[in-house]
Design an enzyme around this catalytic site. Structure first.
Site, PDB file in Angstrom:
ATOM      1  N   PHE A 126      80.008 -40.583 -11.699  1.00 10.78           N
ATOM      2  CA  PHE A 126      80.376 -39.523 -12.644  1.00 10.78           C
ATOM      3  C   PHE A 126      81.750 -38.959 -12.273  1.00 10.78           C
ATOM      4  O   PHE A 126      81.975 -38.551 -11.143  1.00 10.78           O
ATOM      5  CB  PHE A 126      79.319 -38.410 -12.659  1.00 10.78           C
ATOM      6  N   ASP A 197      74.643 -36.628  -4.841  1.00 11.16           N
ATOM      7  CA  ASP A 197      74.585 -35.850  -6.073  1.00 11.16           C
ATOM      8  C   ASP A 197      73.257 -36.194  -6.749  1.00 11.16           C
ATOM      9  O   ASP A 197      73.019 -37.349  -7.118  1.00 11.16           O
ATOM     10  CB  ASP A 197      75.791 -36.215  -6.958  1.00 11.16           C
ATOM     11  N   TYR A 222      70.480 -28.193 -15.279  1.00 14.41           N
ATOM     12  CA  TYR A 222      70.335 -28.193 -16.747  1.00 14.41           C
ATOM     13  C   TYR A 222      69.807 -29.503 -17.313  1.00 14.41           C
ATOM     14  O   TYR A 222      69.626 -29.621 -18.518  1.00 14.41           O
ATOM     15  CB  TYR A 222      71.653 -27.797 -17.442  1.00 14.41           C
ATOM     16  N   LYS A 223      69.561 -30.492 -16.465  1.00 12.75           N
ATOM     17  CA  LYS A 223      69.035 -31.759 -16.989  1.00 12.75           C
ATOM     18  C   LYS A 223      67.505 -31.735 -16.883  1.00 12.75           C
ATOM     19  O   LYS A 223      66.845 -31.053 -17.645  1.00 12.75           O
ATOM     20  CB  LYS A 223      69.643 -32.928 -16.237  1.00 12.75           C
ATOM     21  N   ARG A 371      72.504 -43.889 -24.282  1.00 18.13           N
ATOM     22  CA  ARG A 371      71.516 -43.458 -23.278  1.00 18.13           C
ATOM     23  C   ARG A 371      70.282 -42.837 -23.952  1.00 18.13           C
ATOM     24  O   ARG A 371      70.405 -42.009 -24.850  1.00 18.13           O
ATOM     25  CB  ARG A 371      72.112 -42.389 -22.360  1.00 18.13           C
TER      26      ARG A 371
HETATM   27  C1  PLP Z   1      76.225 -36.940 -11.640  1.00 22.70           C
HETATM   28  C2  PLP Z   1      76.832 -35.704 -12.217  1.00 22.70           C
HETATM   29  N1  PLP Z   1      77.489 -34.845 -11.424  1.00 22.70           N
HETATM   30  C3  PLP Z   1      78.040 -33.725 -11.919  1.00 22.70           C
HETATM   31  C4  PLP Z   1      77.952 -33.418 -13.266  1.00 22.70           C
HETATM   32  C5  PLP Z   1      78.583 -32.216 -13.883  1.00 22.70           C
HETATM   33  O1  PLP Z   1      78.939 -31.227 -13.049  1.00 22.70           O
HETATM   34  P1  PLP Z   1      79.205 -29.745 -13.544  1.00 22.70           P
HETATM   35  O2  PLP Z   1      77.864 -29.075 -13.609  1.00 22.70           O
HETATM   36  O3  PLP Z   1      80.101 -29.199 -12.510  1.00 22.70           O
HETATM   37  O4  PLP Z   1      79.832 -29.796 -14.906  1.00 22.70           O
HETATM   38  C6  PLP Z   1      77.257 -34.272 -14.113  1.00 22.70           C
HETATM   39  C7  PLP Z   1      77.147 -33.938 -15.554  1.00 22.70           C
HETATM   40  O5  PLP Z   1      76.529 -34.551 -16.346  1.00 22.70           O
HETATM   41  C8  PLP Z   1      76.697 -35.445 -13.588  1.00 22.70           C
HETATM   42  O6  PLP Z   1      76.057 -36.300 -14.378  1.00 22.70           O
END
Ligand code: PLP
Length: 412
Positions: A126, A197, A222-223, A371
């Site tokens: 990402f 992550d 939020y996911k 997706r």
């Molecule tokens: C693997 C991953 N890391 C980080 C983020 C986004 O980070 P942030 O909450 O700082 O926008 C996402 C967003 O979809 C993601 O999929």
């Protein structure tokens, strides 16, 4: 034998998680497959946010920092997340965004490996993880480099030059699940540290941060944790690394005594040092509701259903859409993927827009990735059938070719 809709109805009836669906506020006419991007709204969140606004803020005003637990909410929620992902109390705070948290833990990890300059990242990970790291390198000006590698070459790339291996546990596009235990072990054997992550894995599969000896982790709520759009992220720092190096965003909340208002900075020596400033309490309160719900459910059941949903979706695609150019890019083996199936098609953008018009919500990731995420707490087995049938109609009639499905939009 081909799967029938009746088979899937039976699975829904027998599903030990089926009571959770009614706890979400999902419109009747929507088949939602985007919980891997924005989780659905738990009905209890509406009540809780109202309570925070009207009672805690409205009536109790500033007293709520003490009387309603606002001041320690980041830690309180962090301890709940810890139960979900195999950490201990005092190892996680729910705070800031994922990107900011990456900045903090990468900065600390690089200080802990001063003589090494290489950061390993997977080449298609990402982007924000890499962007933030590029920004950090720029700020440090100490000659660090990111070495981008292919997923199958990660283990071989971990050499004694490497300071840090920073990976997403489940790939945002393909859903590929990386082997946290093996990669962490290899990194430690080479003297490197790891950052994971967990944005696409927390809440849909069992995670054992401490058992895997992970150093640092970050993720969003939020996911699959259903915290709401832009809800705060979280970060994990193993107890063995706390109180040694300070993260650089040394705001007053990370000070040993914030309300002493001293002139000079003195760091907390626990996970609280990874806070920075005042947190969005309403958003934290909303996130807590989603986390509480996942905690109530059995993560082993969630994982089992998630794998099964993926298997059935793949079979339905093969049984009904074989004539169309839709490649399955997610690993076929359930143990090797997170909770999504991605299809690739050069027409993916328009197909996803055409699906939205008939109430099927997935999403598109450039250049060709469609997706479909499965959230076992609310995705029904029959949803898979209904979605694939609607996709079949769109493909048979070439509906996606219409101009309205081919106009650019901001968020894909
Ligand atoms: C693997 C991953 N890391 C980080 C983020 C986004 O980070 P942030 O909450 O700082 O926008 C996402 C967003 O979809 C993601 O999929």
């Amino acid at each position: 034998m081909k799967i029938t809709r009746n088979d899937l109805e039976e699975l829904d009836n027998r599903d030990p998680l089926n009571q959770y669906r009614s706890e979400f506020n999902i419109p009747e006419d929507i088949l939602y497959f985007d919980g891997n991007s924005l989780g659905a709204l738990p009905s209890a969140t509406v009540h809780r946010v109202n309570e925070v606004i009207l009672n805690e803020w409205g009536s109790n005003l500033i007293n709520s920092w003490n009387s309603s637990g606002w001041y320690t909410l980041s830690e309180t929620i962090g301890n709940k997340i810890a139960k979900l992902i195999g950490a201990d109390d005092g190892e996680i705070v729910c705070v800031d965004g994922t990107g900011l948290n990456i900045n903090k833990v990468h900065a600390v990890a690089l200080k802990m490996r001063k003589n090494r300059k290489v950061i390993l990242m997977e080449e298609t990970g990402f982007p924000t993880d890499a962007y933030i790291t590029q920004g950090l390198i720029d700020q440090l000006e100490q000659g660090h480099i990111i070495r981008f590698i292919k997923k199958d070459e990660i283990l071989d790339a971990i050499t004694d030059e490497v300071a840090l291996v920073s990976l997403t546990q489940v790939h945002y596009k393909t859903g590929h699940l990386f082997d946290m235990k093996t990669i962490t072990q290899k990194a430690h054997a080479a003297g490197a540290l790891v950052v994971w992550d967990l944005s696409h894995s927390a809440g849909v599969l069992p995670i054992e941060l401490n058992k895997c000896n992970v150093d640092f982790a970050v993720g969003c709520t939020y996911k699959f944790l259903n915290g709401g759009p832009g809800s705060p992220g979280y970060l994990y720092v193993s107890k063995r690394h706390q109180g040694k190096q300070i993260q650089p965003l040394t705001g007053w909340w990370s000070h040993k005594k914030p309300f002493a208002f001293e002139q000079n900075y003195r760091p907390k020596n626990d996970i609280g040092q990874f806070l920075s400033g005042t947190q969005p309490i309403i958003a934290l309160a909303a996130a807590e509701v989603g986390i509480d719900m996942v905690l109530r459910a059995d993560i082993a059941l969630i994982r089992r259903k998630s794998i099964e949903l993926g298997e059935i979706f793949i079979r339905l695609i093969q049984e009904h859409l074989i004539d169309y150019d839709l490649d399955i890019v997610t690993p076929r083996n359930g143990a090797d993927r997170g909770s999504q199936i991605s299809l690739s098609s050069p027409n993916g953008f328009a197909i996803i827009q055409a699906l939205k018009e008939v109430g099927v919500i997935g999403d598109f990731r450039s250049p060709d990735n469609m997706r479909f995420g499965f959230a076992p707490l609310y995705t029904r087995y029959t949803d898979l059938w209904d979605a694939v049938k609607k996709l079949q109609v769109i493909m048979e009639n070439d509906t996606w070719r219409a101009e309205r499905f081919n106009n650019p939009i901001d968020v894909t």
